[in-house]
Structures are given as structure tokens and as C-alpha cells.
Design a protein around this motif. Structure first.
Motif, PDB file in Angstrom:
ATOM      1  N   GLU A   1      49.074 -16.594  49.997  1.00  0.00           N
ATOM      2  CA  GLU A   1      48.606 -17.696  50.838  1.00  0.00           C
ATOM      3  C   GLU A   1      47.084 -17.760  50.839  1.00  0.00           C
ATOM      4  O   GLU A   1      46.502 -18.848  50.775  1.00  0.00           O
ATOM      5  CB  GLU A   1      49.141 -17.527  52.259  1.00  0.00           C
ATOM      6  N   GLN A   2      46.428 -16.607  50.923  1.00  0.00           N
ATOM      7  CA  GLN A   2      44.963 -16.592  50.860  1.00  0.00           C
ATOM      8  C   GLN A   2      44.480 -17.312  49.604  1.00  0.00           C
ATOM      9  O   GLN A   2      43.576 -18.149  49.648  1.00  0.00           O
ATOM     10  CB  GLN A   2      44.448 -15.153  50.862  1.00  0.00           C
ATOM     11  N   ALA A   3      45.078 -16.996  48.469  1.00  0.00           N
ATOM     12  CA  ALA A   3      44.675 -17.596  47.195  1.00  0.00           C
ATOM     13  C   ALA A   3      44.920 -19.103  47.182  1.00  0.00           C
ATOM     14  O   ALA A   3      44.043 -19.895  46.822  1.00  0.00           O
ATOM     15  CB  ALA A   3      45.428 -16.930  46.048  1.00  0.00           C
ATOM     16  N   THR A   4      46.106 -19.505  47.598  1.00  0.00           N
ATOM     17  CA  THR A   4      46.460 -20.928  47.583  1.00  0.00           C
ATOM     18  C   THR A   4      45.572 -21.718  48.526  1.00  0.00           C
ATOM     19  O   THR A   4      45.076 -22.800  48.182  1.00  0.00           O
ATOM     20  CB  THR A   4      47.935 -21.103  47.993  1.00  0.00           C
ATOM     21  N   TRP A   5      45.330 -21.191  49.711  1.00  0.00           N
ATOM     22  CA  TRP A   5      44.570 -21.933  50.715  1.00  0.00           C
ATOM     23  C   TRP A   5      43.097 -22.062  50.343  1.00  0.00           C
ATOM     24  O   TRP A   5      42.477 -23.087  50.626  1.00  0.00           O
ATOM     25  CB  TRP A   5      44.733 -21.274  52.084  1.00  0.00           C
ATOM     26  N   LEU A   6      42.528 -21.043  49.699  1.00  0.00           N
ATOM     27  CA  LEU A   6      41.147 -21.176  49.250  1.00  0.00           C
ATOM     28  C   LEU A   6      41.025 -22.271  48.185  1.00  0.00           C
ATOM     29  O   LEU A   6      40.079 -23.058  48.196  1.00  0.00           O
ATOM     30  CB  LEU A   6      40.625 -19.841  48.711  1.00  0.00           C
TER      31      LEU A   6
END
Length: 467
Positions: free
Chosen positions: A408-413
Motif C-alpha cells: 500500500e505504501q508503494a501504491t499510494w506514493l
């Protein structure tokens, strides 16, 4: 390409975010379906032009609403605009339906060929959201807030702006280590951010950043116990001028000055910050007009209640209004913004399980930070998503991020980069952080995109959109 086939490709278009330049308001041709009839400074009928894609979505929605073929129209205009009340504030919504919290996008006014009517249609910048207004409104682009409470003793701002250039992404780092540079290059980052205290030698960092092909942003902190002194303003201004003369590409003037950790209790007010900003801005521009000057980003918070301010601090929206009213906008190239409490996609404007306070959501946080400054762009000097994955249990004060995964961190950034670039309101986005390893009561490693196992999923995600 026919209009029908163009419509079918809307969801297949990859938004190229770096170098995107917002288009000025412009009138269109009476033949928007004919590429040869479009003005040179208007959108072109190709799937690469974001305005054309937005116009196509607006026209399709209006055709369905009024039952007319709009391949040819009498006239049409468009502008990039801000809606103070959101994209839906021009329509009467059914009872119980909540307005969508989208504050920036395209505004089209379309006049059908065989009718005297005009229709206002609004779309989000990614053209996925469309609203047909009840009637044509006046342009609602926000004007810069008047400096109603500006100190008459403030100096005239030195001429020169460094805002030119397209949207770019960078990361906050602890140093130019090999693994740090590898991650930054993999993510296609152009900027490095470091924090300095007044008096530290930053020239080595500038030389190192430039040798590796990065631009460098310094967030410059000072002594809160002295910051109300005009003599200290001079010392601070001289220091940041030295950084600019040495080649610093951007300088952020202070940090989170709306809370008593960073500014003396009882003196926290946006108007008290502006004299420091004014001296620093003029000193920097005199030393190097190409250095980007950024206002200190505020701590996003509603902690100080309905009153907005106490001796211990101010809610960021109140402090922002105070800054704008005191004339801060004339001493900055862009407005500093922090966003580091997200636990939902930056595309969302609702659904946070904690509450619906505006700082929970990227879009509303951005609008909250720059709205009072009219057309000023934002420089997001911190954006991060905290994930405990790979480290263990978060400290109690950060338990709100317990369910956020590395994926999620990767996708949201990556989504935030697309949102920021397509908004046309963001010059710079700095990821917090790239390589921190501290996991204590302040779990900074959980924000790092280089994870505990050395992997960097966010690097791959960001590279996928930064083309």
C-alpha cells in the motif's frame, strides 16, 4: 481516430507526470471535433492531451444529459480552476448525497450549435469525475488572499522567481550512500532533501548532490528561543543566503512553526513568521535568484480545537490564513506542505476509519494548505506512508498505521505523484523518506521506502508513473 474509439481509450491512457504544464484558460473552436479547427494554444484532439480527454468526457456526459449531438458546437471555453466548495457546489444534490471533495479541475462552458443555451461542465484533472452544473457560474478561480494585516515595515520583495519547470519528485535522505542513490535512481527521483541547523556547513552536500545529478533542497531549522529577535532574523537570512550562493536549488524557511516544538509558546501566529520569511527570501534572491524559496510546511493538525490557536500552537488552516493575510505569499516561490498521516489512497476524500478531518486526505490537505494563496503552487516537502511491516509493532502514538502494508505504501506514493502532477498545483513532491533506519518512539524507518529487507517496492511503483 473517431470520437467513439477515443472514448474507449480513456482508461488506457498513461498520464506522463514529469514535465506536465497546466494550460491557461482559452477559448476553443466552434468545431472541437475537428483537430484542424482547434486554436494553437488550445487542446488538440489526441489521446495525449489531458484537456482534450477532459473535454471529451464533459461533452459525452452533456450529450447524454440533454439528448443532443455535440460533435459541432457554437462555442466552448475552458479553464483550470479551483472550486472553493468542491466540484459539486454548482448542483443541487439529492437528499442524503454527499458532495465529492474534489477542489481542482477543468471548467468547460459549452454552447450547442442549434441552441441559445450554455452549459457548464466540470471535470477532475484525470477526467474520471464529471459534474454538469445547474447553471453557468462565474469563474471561481481563487484570487490571492489580500495581505490585510501585512506589517507596513516589511521590505519590498526582491524580484525573481524560480518556479519555472515541470513537476518533479525527490526524497529526504540521511546521506548520499550507494544504496540510497540506487533507490533514488530506481524511483526516478530528481531531488534530494536534507535538514540543516543554522551554522552547519551545507556546501559539501550541495557539491555531492550535484555531482550525482540531483538537485538539493535544504529545510533550514533555527533556534526557537531566538526566532522572535530581529537580530536573529538577520543571522538566519545571512546563513540561507550563503547556501543559495553555494548553489542550493531550494530552501525551506523553518519547519512546522505552528507548534511549540518549533516556535516559542505564546508567540505562535502566522503573522510572526512573515518577517523572518521576508528577510530570508530577499537574502536568498539577492544571492541566487534561481534558488526556490519555500515557506515552512506546517504540522497538519486540528489539535487546538474550535478556537484554532492556543499558546501551544495553531491548527494549520488557521495559521495558513494568518500567513496569507500577513503577506507571506509575496515572499515565496511555493507553499510548503506536509502530508504524513495517510492510511487510505490519496485518491480518496472519505473513508478514513479514524474520522473525516480534512488533513486525513491528500486532496483536502493540499487544498487546505494552498487555497488562501490563490495561484501559488505547493511544494510538498514531506509525503510519507507509515508501514510497520518488517519491523514489528508500532509505538502507541502511531498505532493508527498498524494495518498499512508495504504494498500500500508503494501504491499510494505512486498515486500521490499522479494526483499531484495532474492537479497542476504542485511543483515538487518530496517522499519522506528514502533511507532512515530509526525504529524507536519515532518510527522513521517505517516511512522509509528502502525497507528492512533492503527491497524498495515504492521505487518500482514511482518509476512506473514518472516517465
Amino acid at each position: 481516430m473517431t470520437r467513439k474509439s477515443l472514448s474507449l481509450t480513456l482508461f488506457a491512457v498513461l498520464i506522463v507526470v514529469v514535465g506536465m504544464t497546466p494550460l491557461a484558460a482559452s477559448a476553443g473552436s466552434a468545431l472541437p471535433g475537428d483537430a484542424q479547427g482547434v486554436r494553437q494554444d488550445g487542446p488538440t484532439a489526441t489521446p495525449e492531451d489531458p484537456v482534450w480527454l477532459a473535454f471529451s468526457a464533459a461533452r459525452d456526459a452533456l450529450e447524454e444529459r440533454i439528448g443532443q449531438d455535440l460533435t459541432f458546437v457554437r462555442s466552448w471555453t475552458y479553464e483550470e480552476t479551483e472550486w472553493i466548495g468542491g466540484i459539486d457546489d454548482c448542483v443541487t444534490l439529492p437528499e442524503g448525497e454527499e458532495p465529492r471533495q474534489i477542489y481542482f479541475g477543468w471548467r468547460f462552458v459549452i454552447a450547442p450549435l442549434y441552441s441559445s443555451a450554455q452549459y457548464e461542465v466540470r471535470t477532475s484533472f484525470n477526467y474520471q469525475l464529471v459534474t454538469i452544473c445547474d447553471e453557468v457560474t462565474v469563474s471561481e478561480t481563487a484570487a490571492p488572499a489580500p495581505a490585510a494585516n501585512a506589517d507596513p515595515n516589511l521590505p519590498a520583495p526582491v524580484a525573481g522567481s524560480a518556479v519555472s519547470g515541470g513537476f518533479e519528485v525527490g526524497g529526504q535522505i540521511t546521506g548520499f550512500y550507494a544504496r540510497t542513490r540506487e533507490a533514488m535512481n530506481a524511483a526516478r527521483m530528481k531531488w534530494a532533501k536534507m535538514q540543516l541547523q543554522v551554522g552547519m556547513d551545507g556546501s559539501g552536500f550541495i557539491a555531492e548532490a550535484h555531482s550525482y545529478g540531483y538537485k538539493i533542497l535544504f529545510s533550514v531549522l533555527g533556534d526557537p528561543s531566538q526566532v522572535m529577535s530581529p537580530a536573529y532574523h538577520d543571522a538566519y537570512a545571512n546563513y540561507v543566503a550563503g547556501l543559495a550562493a553555494a548553489g542550493a536549488d531550494a530552501i525551506e524557511i523553518w519547519n512546522e512553526m505552528n507548534i511549540d516544538r518549533e516556535w516559542p509558546a505564546g508567540q505562535i501566529n502566522g503573522a510572526n513568521y512573515v518577517p523572518l520569511l521576508a528577510k530570508a527570501y530577499n537574502a536568498i534572491k539577492t544571492a541566487n535568484p534561481n534558488t526556490l524559496v519555500i515557506t515552512g510546511a506546517l504540522a497538519p493538525t486540528g489539535f487546538f480545537g474550535a478556537a484554532g490557536c492556543t499558546d501551544q500552537g495553531c491548527n494549520d488552516d488557521v495559521y495558513t490564513q494568518q500567513m496569507a493575510s500577513a503577506g507571506a505569499g509575496q515572499y515565496a516561490d511555493c507553499i510548503g506542505v506536509h502530508y504524513n498521516e495517510g492510511i487510505v489512497s490519496p485518491r480518496q476524500s472519505s473513508g478514513d476509519p479514524r474520522d473525516s478531518y480534512p488533513t486525513r486526505y491528500f486532496g483536502t490537505m493540499l487544498n487546505r494548505a494552498i487555497g488562501p494563496f490563490g495561484g501559488k503552487q505547493a511544494c510538498v516537502t514531506e509525503i510519507g506512508y507509515l508501514s510497520p511491516e518488517g519491523y514489528g509493532t508500532l509505538p502507541g502514538g502511531f498505532a493508527w498505521a498498524a494495518e498499512t502494508s508495504i504494498a500500500e505504501q508503494a501504491t499510494w506514493l505512486a498515486e500521490a505523484a499522479v494526483q499531484a502532477a495532474s492537479s497542476g498545483r504542485v511543483r515538487l513532491m518530496i517522499v519522506f523518506n528514502v533511507d532512515f533506519q530509526v525504529w524507536t518512539s519515532d518510527p522513521q524507518a517505517g516511512y522509509a521506502i528502502i525497507r528492512a529487507d533492503g527491497s524498495c517496492p515504492a521505487c518500482t511503483a514511482l518509476a512506473g508513473v514518472l516517465q
